[in-house]
Motif scaffolding. Structure first.
Motif, PDB file in Angstrom:
ATOM      1  N   CYS A 105      -5.225  -2.377  12.020  1.00 57.66           N
ATOM      2  CA  CYS A 105      -5.637  -2.959  10.741  1.00 57.66           C
ATOM      3  C   CYS A 105      -5.725  -1.909   9.639  1.00 57.66           C
ATOM      4  N   VAL A 155      -4.635  -5.996   4.863  1.00 60.40           N
ATOM      5  CA  VAL A 155      -6.003  -5.997   5.374  1.00 60.40           C
ATOM      6  C   VAL A 155      -6.965  -6.693   4.405  1.00 60.40           C
ATOM      7  N   GLU A 156      -6.732  -6.563   3.088  1.00 64.50           N
ATOM      8  CA  GLU A 156      -7.608  -7.221   2.110  1.00 64.50           C
ATOM      9  C   GLU A 156      -7.375  -8.728   2.071  1.00 64.50           C
ATOM     10  N   VAL A 157      -6.148  -9.151   2.346  1.00 64.24           N
ATOM     11  CA  VAL A 157      -5.831 -10.584   2.406  1.00 64.24           C
ATOM     12  C   VAL A 157      -6.335 -11.179   3.713  1.00 64.24           C
ATOM     13  N   TYR A 201      -9.745  -7.683  14.799  1.00 59.03           N
ATOM     14  CA  TYR A 201      -9.794  -6.346  14.212  1.00 59.03           C
ATOM     15  C   TYR A 201      -9.459  -5.278  15.252  1.00 59.03           C
ATOM     16  N   ASN A 244       0.853  -1.175   0.000  1.00 60.45           N
ATOM     17  CA  ASN A 244       0.000   0.000   0.000  1.00 60.45           C
ATOM     18  C   ASN A 244       0.898   1.237   0.000  1.00 60.45           C
ATOM     19  N   SER A 268      -1.023  -3.342   5.196  1.00 56.42           N
ATOM     20  CA  SER A 268      -1.159  -3.559   3.755  1.00 56.42           C
ATOM     21  C   SER A 268      -1.862  -4.883   3.441  1.00 56.42           C
ATOM     22  N   GLN A 284      -8.725  -9.921   5.855  1.00 56.54           N
ATOM     23  CA  GLN A 284     -10.171  -9.803   6.036  1.00 56.54           C
ATOM     24  C   GLN A 284     -10.579  -9.887   7.515  1.00 56.54           C
TER      25      GLN A 284
END
Length: 200
Positions: free
Chosen positions: A172, A178-180, A168, A31, A176, A182
């Motif tokens: 978070c 965070v999408e992996v 969470y 990111n 970078s 979840q």
């Protein structure tokens, strides 16, 4: 004994799940923040060794401590040409953190240098790009103990092959992965508990 990369200690101190995702599952995503950090390290690492006012500056110093079971590349090591004393310097893109993530990584660097040279290293420094300020770090008995404990915990985590469940939190937003990871979605997923209860 598995040799751990120094970066795994900072990842673990930040978030054990992030550490397992990166170092066991080989997951990575970049990111804006990680891109800034990478650019900073590329600038630091590309510099030539130099001497100023009796201090030798060595960049991209490779270290490996067999007894400690840790290896990595140090951003910079300062060497006092009169006394031979060494001081590790770590560059960070952001600002000082409330928890000792960076101090643990820096102390581990010092422990590597101590094992390799036989020299006692009493202090290092963290340089932060956001504040443009160098923060001295004393390698106290407390920090050394915390660093050794972290090394043990990271080794146990990575050798277990298990990835901790997501939790969470504020951190978070800066991660970078965070999408992996979840964390919001998987944190609400009760299927694992349901299956465990169902099959009892």
């Amino acid at each position: 004994m598995r040799s751990l990369p120094l970066s795994a200690l900072q990842h673990y101190a930040f978030c054990p799940r992030q550490c397992a995702l990166i170092h066991n599952e080989q997951a990575w995503a970049e990111n804006f923040l990680t891109a800034q950090g990478r650019a900073l390290h590329e600038r630091v690492d590309s510099g030539e060794p130099e001497t100023r006012k009796g201090i030798r500056f060595e960049r991209s110093v490779h270290v490996s401590a067999e007894k400690l079971g840790v290896h990595g590349v140090l951003d910079m090591v300062e060497c006092d040409m009169q006394t031979g004393r060494l001081k590790p310097i770590e560059y960070k893109r952001g600002k000082p953190k409330p928890a000792p993530f960076d101090e643990i990584q820096l102390c581990a660097q010092a422990l590597c240098l101590e094992e390799m040279t036989g020299q006692t290293i009493t202090e290092g420094a963290l340089w932060y790009g956001q504040t443009r300020h160098r923060l001295p770090v004393a390698f106290s008995d407390g920090l050394r103990a915390e660093t050794l404990a972290t090394i043990t915990e990271v080794r146990e985590l990575l050798e277990s092959g298990q990835t901790p469940p997501p939790e969470y939190g504020k951190r978070c937003k800066a991660c970078s992965l965070v999408e992996v990871c979840q964390p919001v979605l998987l944190g609400k997923d009760k299927s694992v508990k349901y299956v465990a209860v169902f099959w009892k």
